[in-house]
Design a protein around this motif. Sequence first.
Motif, PDB file in Angstrom:
ATOM      1  N   TYR A 165       0.848  -1.197   0.000  1.00  0.00           N
ATOM      2  CA  TYR A 165       0.000   0.000   0.000  1.00  0.00           C
ATOM      3  C   TYR A 165       0.878   1.239   0.000  1.00  0.00           C
ATOM      4  O   TYR A 165       1.872   1.303   0.714  1.00  0.00           O
ATOM      5  N   GLU A 166       0.459   2.230  -0.769  1.00  0.00           N
ATOM      6  CA  GLU A 166       1.285   3.422  -0.893  1.00  0.00           C
ATOM      7  C   GLU A 166       1.362   4.176   0.428  1.00  0.00           C
ATOM      8  O   GLU A 166       0.399   4.293   1.164  1.00  0.00           O
ATOM      9  N   SER A 167       2.560   4.705   0.656  1.00  0.00           N
ATOM     10  CA  SER A 167       2.808   5.480   1.858  1.00  0.00           C
ATOM     11  C   SER A 167       2.326   6.905   1.622  1.00  0.00           C
ATOM     12  O   SER A 167       3.086   7.850   1.623  1.00  0.00           O
ATOM     13  N   GLN A 168       1.014   7.057   1.433  1.00  0.00           N
ATOM     14  CA  GLN A 168       0.470   8.404   1.265  1.00  0.00           C
ATOM     15  C   GLN A 168       0.609   9.134   2.582  1.00  0.00           C
ATOM     16  O   GLN A 168       0.732   8.505   3.640  1.00  0.00           O
ATOM     17  N   TYR A 169       0.438  10.430   2.517  1.00  0.00           N
ATOM     18  CA  TYR A 169       0.646  11.216   3.730  1.00  0.00           C
ATOM     19  C   TYR A 169      -0.129  10.655   4.923  1.00  0.00           C
ATOM     20  O   TYR A 169       0.427  10.382   5.978  1.00  0.00           O
ATOM     21  N   MET A 227       4.598   6.460  10.087  1.00  0.00           N
ATOM     22  CA  MET A 227       4.380   6.867  11.482  1.00  0.00           C
ATOM     23  C   MET A 227       2.956   6.558  11.957  1.00  0.00           C
ATOM     24  O   MET A 227       2.779   5.863  12.964  1.00  0.00           O
ATOM     25  N   PRO A 228       1.930   7.050  11.254  1.00  0.00           N
ATOM     26  CA  PRO A 228       0.579   6.706  11.730  1.00  0.00           C
ATOM     27  C   PRO A 228       0.325   5.196  11.727  1.00  0.00           C
ATOM     28  O   PRO A 228      -0.390   4.687  12.589  1.00  0.00           O
ATOM     29  N   ARG A 229       0.921   4.481  10.793  1.00  0.00           N
ATOM     30  CA  ARG A 229       0.704   3.030  10.804  1.00  0.00           C
ATOM     31  C   ARG A 229       1.278   2.392  12.061  1.00  0.00           C
ATOM     32  O   ARG A 229       0.657   1.543  12.679  1.00  0.00           O
ATOM     33  N   ARG A 256       4.838  -2.210   7.990  1.00  0.00           N
ATOM     34  CA  ARG A 256       6.135  -1.590   7.774  1.00  0.00           C
ATOM     35  C   ARG A 256       6.365  -1.148   6.326  1.00  0.00           C
ATOM     36  O   ARG A 256       7.480  -0.812   5.965  1.00  0.00           O
ATOM     37  N   LEU A 257       5.390  -1.192   5.495  1.00  0.00           N
ATOM     38  CA  LEU A 257       5.532  -0.824   4.086  1.00  0.00           C
ATOM     39  C   LEU A 257       6.410  -1.842   3.358  1.00  0.00           C
ATOM     40  O   LEU A 257       6.784  -2.842   3.919  1.00  0.00           O
ATOM     41  N   SER A 258       6.732  -1.510   2.106  1.00  0.00           N
ATOM     42  CA  SER A 258       7.355  -2.527   1.273  1.00  0.00           C
ATOM     43  C   SER A 258       8.870  -2.429   1.242  1.00  0.00           C
ATOM     44  O   SER A 258       9.466  -1.564   1.859  1.00  0.00           O
ATOM     45  N   GLY A 259       9.478  -3.321   0.470  1.00  0.00           N
ATOM     46  CA  GLY A 259      10.932  -3.414   0.409  1.00  0.00           C
ATOM     47  C   GLY A 259      11.396  -4.603   1.236  1.00  0.00           C
ATOM     48  O   GLY A 259      10.689  -5.042   2.146  1.00  0.00           O
TER      49      GLY A 259
END
Lengths: 384, 507
Positions: free
Chosen positions: B448-452, B457-459, B481-484
Amino acid sequence: MAFKFKKQIFGFMDLLRFKKLVPNRRAAFDAASSAPLPKTYKVNETAKILHPGNQKARLAEITLVTADTKTYTFELSKKMFFRAGQYVELTADVDGSTVNRPYAISSSPLTSLREGKLSVTVKKAGFFSNWLFDNAKVGDEMIIGDPSGFFHYEGIKDAEVVVGIAGGSGITPFYSMAQAIAEGSEDFRLILLYGAKTEKDIAFKKELDALVSDNFKVVYVLSDEKNKKYENGFITKELIAKYAPEDFTVMACGPQAMYAFLDKELAAMGIGGRRVKKEANCVGVRDVKKAVYDLTVHIRDDVYTVKADNRETVLVAMERAGLRVPSKCRAGGCGFCHSKLVSGKFSIAGADKRRLADLKFGYIHPCCSYPDSDMEIIVPAGLE
Amino acid sequence: MKKYDAVVIGAGNGGLVAAIRLLQGGAKTLLVEKHNIPGGFATSFRRGRFEFEASLHELNDFGTPDNAGDVRVLFDQLGVTDKIEWLQIPEAYRVISREEKIDATLPFGKQAFIDKMESYVPGSRKSMEKFFELAEEIRAAQAYSNSVNGQTDQKVMLSEYANFVRCGSYSVNEVLDALKMPKRAKDILNAYWCYLGAHCDDLSFLHYSSMVIRYITKGAAMPKSRSHEISLAMVERIRELGGDVWFNTEAVKIRTGADGGVEGVVLKNGDEIQTRHVIANCSPHIVYGRMMDKVDERIVKETNARKFAGRGFTMFLGLNKSADELGITNHNYFLYDTMDTVKQYDLMKTIESNSVQATVCLNRAYPECSPAGTSMMYFTTLYMSDDWANVKPEDYFKVKDYVANKMIERFEQDTGCKIRDSIEEISVATPMTYARYCGHPEGGIYGYESQYWDGLMPRLLMMAEDHKTRGLRFAGGFSMRLSGYSSAYFSGDITGRQTVGDIKREG
Ligand SMILES: Cc1cc2nc3c(=O)[nH]c(=O)nc-3n(C[C@H](O)[C@H](O)[C@H](O)COP(=O)(O)OP(=O)(O)OC[C@H]3O[C@@H](n4cnc5c(N)ncnc54)[C@H](O)[C@@H]3O)c2cc1C
Ligand code: FES
């Protein structure tokens, strides 16, 4: 800390913004749609047409092509699109056990996409092919796998002209290519040198002749019959030079003996490397003194011990014992049979095409490995 | 019926780490993977005389034994570091951008990086120093947060890590502007943005700076035998710890009980595994959209709210000349039209207008990765919209070639290296390839995109609140933790350990 980060004139605004991160995200959730989540997505649906996976197919038509070769045309249950030259894996129940083999597709890509039909053309030779020839009948249900393999035109690196060299039943992928060029699903020029034993052994002669155009040309070469209507002998460098332009890519499909001969001819012409592509042949039996070993096979939490004849591959031993195990190319190259070796010794047929880390952690490709001792392996589940 | 304490669905980076953590916590664990090999994107494949890396450009935050990054520390704890042979990537990156006429090559090492930047952009030094100082503090704050399992004490945060909190709500560009960084330095520094897939007006500064500082101070690493080596090493470790790994085994349903919590997992062949705990290494969109019968409306809304990040496209080339002969001097190239990331992001929405590429020549990190006299490259881009959905099956192969050709042309024009006539092997992966391979929606490779509003941080702050179904947690690119690679590993680490706790508490 050496400096204080401050964006707002009043630093506390920065803190306030931080405090809002959570409420902001909650608010975005509140504002979202409660419509049911999609079951699928467009790109994923297109992907399913390109890679439909194993599917049921009904044998709709059988035609005799030559005395020992038949074309089997299937009605697919799912649409499919592929590159002309690719193969599919065909699976059927043979006397209670599941048997599968790869066959080049002999029909055109758009026929599968638009009409849901796909054909393979099989010469009577070998266990499954014989069974098909003698037993398959219209109405039979079989399973067809994904279009696979890389024996297709590659516009980015191949020359504009391909010299196709077909030997015997190696004609099938080229027949698909010739149709694809005519229907526009492939875009290159094909000069096909097609070697057959005698005139009677030429498959698809009428069809190929009808497809001849600016972009497709076919030259028949008879090895076992002198006949003025055709070229005679083997496909030699002289013959290639006679029909080929300045720059071309060679694509060859045929028996091992043809490749051995062709390699020498091409080397003498200074052609190799990126300009030559050969379709792999399935691994066969090896010529050694017979011995029979115990092969222990783990599939999920089941364990089987079966007999393995050292002249046949580990894959064949498992199939003979009726185990459902994965395979696709049966030539060591696709990695679909990738299995973990727990113990035992083995030899590889031909070049080792495993990945580096497979060697390090002891993985084998059973389709091209012969047992040299008792063996124990962990195998992924096969078709179910 | 077979019974496990926990079932992990998917053997991608997140799933593999989660399984090891579960086993280390004493849980009887089954890992099911629909493919015949582990790794998800973390794999390799052979073509002719080449073995291509499928995805990894460089592993962030790994470091060396005496300058260990957090991923190495994690791998040590998992017991896999020594099963893998590691290489160090020689330099940080080379960025070329047409609009600003930038062509800059940046080294690893904080001082070297700042010095090099000063040589490209005189007068940038002070702002760069501040940037690193801030980034350093952010990393320290994250380490503190990890050490207390996310239960941070606000007083400690405000006294010790006040800058973290102060810049915590801002985007990359907002903070760099506040640091008065010269535009050209900003442009060069922002080169890594496409690794995170959100433009710098959206991308949280905390997230970006903590990635950059890890790259610059720890360097980047690569397993010698491609990422397949990491994936196999993890499977090896899972089996050593007594875990079961089943390949060619797709999970199709997660069965829930009266309390709405997990009761079992149904496999494609109809078999059911009894378990009260599932870690899904696939997206909530798939799990809630297809794998569960009853889903709470709130969960549906939360899932609908999220935006898919970039869909992947990669071209792999095996070349019949060495990198030297071809004049390929760098390991890692970023080629952009513009460093205005908002503008660039928009251009990346369509097949027609996207020319961005992140390109790697592996021989520059590991000369022996391909036979002598050859070299290997891979070119990746992201599509920031669902444009590939418009490609009809009958046009698919042509569109694939169109993009591949464009990538080759762009690389040749921007670097001056001629590669086309040396191509011996080529393979191309499109969003369709990725959609099939890992099953993610729209062929996304970045979660999922790390939109503002949905940034790191909010996640993290809402980790507890986001966990809504008893016995179900997520690992991998679509989790908190987002991607990568690094993020996927860390998410597996966190959810694995959290699930061990769940099992102890809930049985
Ligand atoms: C071309 C490319 C380049 C990249 N470069 C980099 C880079 O340089 N550095 C970096 O850090 N990151 C990079 N990434 C991103 C990185 O690869 C991903 O973020 C990471 O691998 C995601 O891991 P994951 O845990 O989400 O697992 P995934 O790789 O998404 O794997 C999920 C697994 O679950 C399996 N699965 C799904 N559903 C089921 C089911 N129902 N049953 C059973 N199994 C299932 C899938 O088959 C798959 O194996 C790149 C990605 C790509 C594609
Ligand atoms: S079936 Fe292709 S490698 Fe064994």
